[in-house]
Motif scaffolding. Structure first.
Motif, mmCIF file in Angstrom:
data_model
loop_
_atom_site.group_PDB
_atom_site.id
_atom_site.type_symbol
_atom_site.label_atom_id
_atom_site.label_comp_id
_atom_site.label_asym_id
_atom_site.label_seq_id
_atom_site.Cartn_x
_atom_site.Cartn_y
_atom_site.Cartn_z
ATOM 1 N N PRO A 1 0.815 -1.231 0.000
ATOM 2 C CA PRO A 1 0.000 0.000 0.000
ATOM 3 C C PRO A 1 0.842 1.272 0.000
ATOM 4 N N LEU A 2 2.029 1.209 0.601
ATOM 5 C CA LEU A 2 2.879 2.395 0.714
ATOM 6 C C LEU A 2 3.311 2.900 -0.654
ATOM 7 N N ARG A 3 3.785 1.987 -1.496
ATOM 8 C CA ARG A 3 4.275 2.382 -2.815
ATOM 9 C C ARG A 3 3.145 2.847 -3.734
ATOM 10 N N GLY A 4 1.905 2.519 -3.380
ATOM 11 C CA GLY A 4 0.775 2.936 -4.207
ATOM 12 C C GLY A 4 0.455 4.416 -4.107
ATOM 13 N N ILE A 5 0.926 5.086 -3.051
ATOM 14 C CA ILE A 5 0.711 6.526 -2.871
ATOM 15 C C ILE A 5 2.021 7.237 -3.175
ATOM 16 N N LYS A 6 2.027 8.090 -4.189
ATOM 17 C CA LYS A 6 3.269 8.713 -4.640
ATOM 18 C C LYS A 6 3.503 10.064 -3.972
ATOM 19 N N SER A 7 4.770 10.352 -3.715
ATOM 20 C CA SER A 7 5.157 11.684 -3.259
ATOM 21 C C SER A 7 5.286 12.598 -4.468
ATOM 22 N N GLN A 8 5.445 13.898 -4.222
ATOM 23 C CA GLN A 8 5.564 14.835 -5.332
ATOM 24 C C GLN A 8 6.845 14.590 -6.131
ATOM 25 N N ILE A 9 7.924 14.182 -5.448
ATOM 26 C CA ILE A 9 9.163 13.885 -6.172
ATOM 27 C C ILE A 9 8.932 12.735 -7.137
ATOM 28 N N GLU A 10 8.210 11.707 -6.693
ATOM 29 C CA GLU A 10 7.923 10.566 -7.562
ATOM 30 C C GLU A 10 7.044 10.977 -8.743
ATOM 31 N N ILE A 11 6.037 11.781 -8.471
ATOM 32 C CA ILE A 11 5.151 12.240 -9.545
ATOM 33 C C ILE A 11 5.943 13.027 -10.576
ATOM 34 N N ASP A 12 6.876 13.840 -10.108
ATOM 35 C CA ASP A 12 7.718 14.612 -11.034
ATOM 36 C C ASP A 12 8.589 13.694 -11.890
ATOM 37 N N LEU A 13 9.093 12.610 -11.307
ATOM 38 C CA LEU A 13 9.906 11.657 -12.069
ATOM 39 C C LEU A 13 9.062 10.932 -13.118
ATOM 40 N N ILE A 14 7.838 10.566 -12.740
ATOM 41 C CA ILE A 14 6.934 9.926 -13.702
ATOM 42 C C ILE A 14 6.555 10.916 -14.808
ATOM 43 N N GLN A 15 6.339 12.181 -14.431
ATOM 44 C CA GLN A 15 6.047 13.203 -15.443
ATOM 45 C C GLN A 15 7.204 13.326 -16.425
ATOM 46 N N ASN A 16 8.428 13.250 -15.922
ATOM 47 C CA ASN A 16 9.596 13.314 -16.800
ATOM 48 C C ASN A 16 9.585 12.146 -17.782
ATOM 49 N N ALA A 17 9.259 10.954 -17.287
ATOM 50 C CA ALA A 17 9.158 9.784 -18.175
ATOM 51 C C ALA A 17 8.072 9.997 -19.229
ATOM 52 N N CYS A 18 6.945 10.582 -18.814
ATOM 53 C CA CYS A 18 5.849 10.865 -19.760
ATOM 54 C C CYS A 18 6.275 11.895 -20.805
ATOM 55 N N ASP A 19 7.049 12.890 -20.394
ATOM 56 C CA ASP A 19 7.517 13.915 -21.331
ATOM 57 C C ASP A 19 8.461 13.325 -22.370
ATOM 58 N N ILE A 20 9.303 12.387 -21.943
ATOM 59 C CA ILE A 20 10.191 11.702 -22.892
ATOM 60 C C ILE A 20 9.360 10.861 -23.857
ATOM 61 N N THR A 21 8.341 10.206 -23.323
ATOM 62 C CA THR A 21 7.439 9.408 -24.165
ATOM 63 C C THR A 21 6.757 10.275 -25.217
ATOM 64 N N LYS A 22 6.353 11.469 -24.805
ATOM 65 C CA LYS A 22 5.733 12.411 -25.746
ATOM 66 C C LYS A 22 6.670 12.712 -26.914
ATOM 67 N N LYS A 23 7.934 12.947 -26.621
ATOM 68 C CA LYS A 23 8.901 13.242 -27.679
ATOM 69 C C LYS A 23 9.023 12.066 -28.641
ATOM 70 N N GLY A 24 9.013 10.863 -28.088
ATOM 71 C CA GLY A 24 9.092 9.684 -28.931
ATOM 72 C C GLY A 24 7.876 9.529 -29.820
ATOM 73 N N PHE A 25 6.692 9.754 -29.252
ATOM 74 C CA PHE A 25 5.466 9.606 -30.035
ATOM 75 C C PHE A 25 5.384 10.650 -31.141
#
Length: 430
Positions: free
Chosen positions: A174-198
């Motif tokens: 359950p702990l890993r299921g709730i993200k901190s803001q730092i984690e959300i920012d890292l996932i956003q970075n991954a999404c932004d890279i994905t956008k460039k690829g698409f």
């Protein structure tokens, strides 16, 4: 590592949240993954065990994290054991963590070499009543291979059979299921890279291109933006292959008139993004393709509105099923007789939409997280409806990554990635 340094406060806070939930007088162990041989002296690229990374940020092999919040010696309340580096290792493999850089990465002050672990643990475990061990509880996990963690646990139980053993996953899941803001920012970075690829692929695809050429374009864009590459095995499926949910061969030629379903996304700093888009090989959707696409998009938009704190997973899945049933009726893929003959265990819509609509996303693409109770703020979830019609060589899935909010609509981390028919056609025909 290719990624920029991560703020160690993330790992400090994660350890704090974990230790706060430990039973009194307990010690917990977390191991790095093995490096896996492929034959002779060749190995697979190293991928760190997500749990030790979540708690320490250590991203190399042969490391052990030990947490003992009730230890008599304050220096032993959190410790990291790593393999001692040397000039020889630096020459052949590159520089590894030393004690200073291990502290800078993790925020852990007490760093030991692995050679010191046995004597230190013998003293520590005598102080402890419970031992937390770390095994993978994910329902989709394959358990045929013995891991470094498994071997470590086996040795612990042989040496200390009288201790009470507890599962670290009961806290971590359950702990890993709730993200901190730092984690959300890292996932956003991954999404932004994905956008460039698409976006790169939209300008690349044309009739007779090969699926693996599309995969190569994506990998090029991901690597040049500090990603290790794909967050999961990429699916580039044209024509009938889009109806094979886990098609990963990516070896067909894309024909004019077909669609390409691309379930492909980048990782960043071990955090995953997860994108699916379905685009026309020749840059134009047919009328039938548009009709099915709009049905999938409608279900996605309506499902997204339900992703908020307090939503029950069971009710969410039931409502998505109703939405999909309505769309399949309008597409004449189902009729009233199909609905009359369906059962709760086997609803009619499952003939064309076989998989789930949402899953947790984070350090794993199918991440740890609660699926039984209410959705909570700062869960990061996918939403990915699809319709698959093998007889028409037609499969369409659309997927975005969203952050659950307390009293508002979810934040779409892929909001800037084209998804509307007109937008995709416009870019592909520019």
């Amino acid at each position: 590592m290719k990624y920029n340094p991560i703020n160690p406060q993330l790992f400090i806070e994660n350890r704090k949240r974990f230790t706060q939930q430990m039973e009194p007088n307990s010690i917990a162990f977390f191991n790095s993954n093995d490096i896996y041989l492929t034959g002779a002296d060749s190995t697979l690229p190293f991928h760190q065990h997500r749990d030790i990374f979540y708690l320490s940020g250590v991203d190399q092999e042969e490391a052990v994290l030990v947490l003992f919040p009730d230890a008599k010696n304050p220096n032993h309340r959190e410790m990291l054991f790593t393999k001692e580096t040397s000039e020889l290792i630096a020459i052949w493999e590159g520089e590894k963590l030393n004690k200073k850089t291990a502290t800078e990465t993790s925020g852990i002050q007490t760093i030991y070499w692995l050679t010191e672990m046995e004597s230190i643990l013998k003293e520590l475990i005598s102080e402890a009543k419970n031992i937390y061990v770390n095994q993978n509880p994910h329902k989709r996990a394959v358990r045929e291979m013995e891991t470094r963690e498994d071997r470590f646990i086996k040795k612990l139980k042989e040496k200390y059979p009288n201790h009470n053993y507890l599962k670290a996953s009961d806290i971590l899941f359950p702990l890993r299921g709730i993200k901190s803001q730092i984690e959300i920012d890292l996932i956003q970075n991954a999404c932004d890279i994905t956008k460039k690829g698409f976006n790169r692929v939209l300008n690349f695809v044309k009739p007779d291109v090969w699926e693996y050429e599309i995969e190569a374009e994506l990998m090029h864009e991901f690597l040049r933006n500090r990603s290790k590459g794909f967050a999961y095995t990429p699916i580039v499926a044209s024509g009938y292959s889009a109806c094979v949910l886990h098609y990963i061969e990516n070896n067909k030629q894309c024909k004019s008139g077909d669609l390409i379903l691309m379930d492909t996304a980048a990782e960043y700093a071990n955090y995953s993004s997860d994108l699916t888009r379905t685009i026309p090989v020749n840059g134009r959707y047919t009328e039938r393709q548009k009709a099915v696409y709009q049905s999938v998009l409608h279900v996605k938009k309506e499902a997204t509105k339900m992703l908020k704190e307090g939503t029950l997973w069971k009710e969410y899945n039931k409502e998505v099923g109703k939405l999909m049933t309505s769309e399949l009726l309008s597409l004449k893929l189902l009729d009233k007789a199909d609905i009359q003959n369906e059962t709760e265990e086997k609803p009619a819509y499952k003939k064309y939409f076989m998989h789930g609509t949402s899953h947790h996303l984070g350090l794993d693409t199918h991440d740890y997280g609660d699926f039984e109770n209410e959705m909570k703020a700062n869960m990061v979830l996918t939403v990915e409806p699809g319709i698959y019609i093998p007889k028409e060589n037609l499969g369409i899935r659309l997927e975005d990554d969203l952050v659950i909010q307390k009293n508002a609509e979810p934040i779409n981390l892929m909001r800037d990635i084209p998804i509307e028919i007109e937008e995709i056609e416009s870019i592909m025909n520019a």
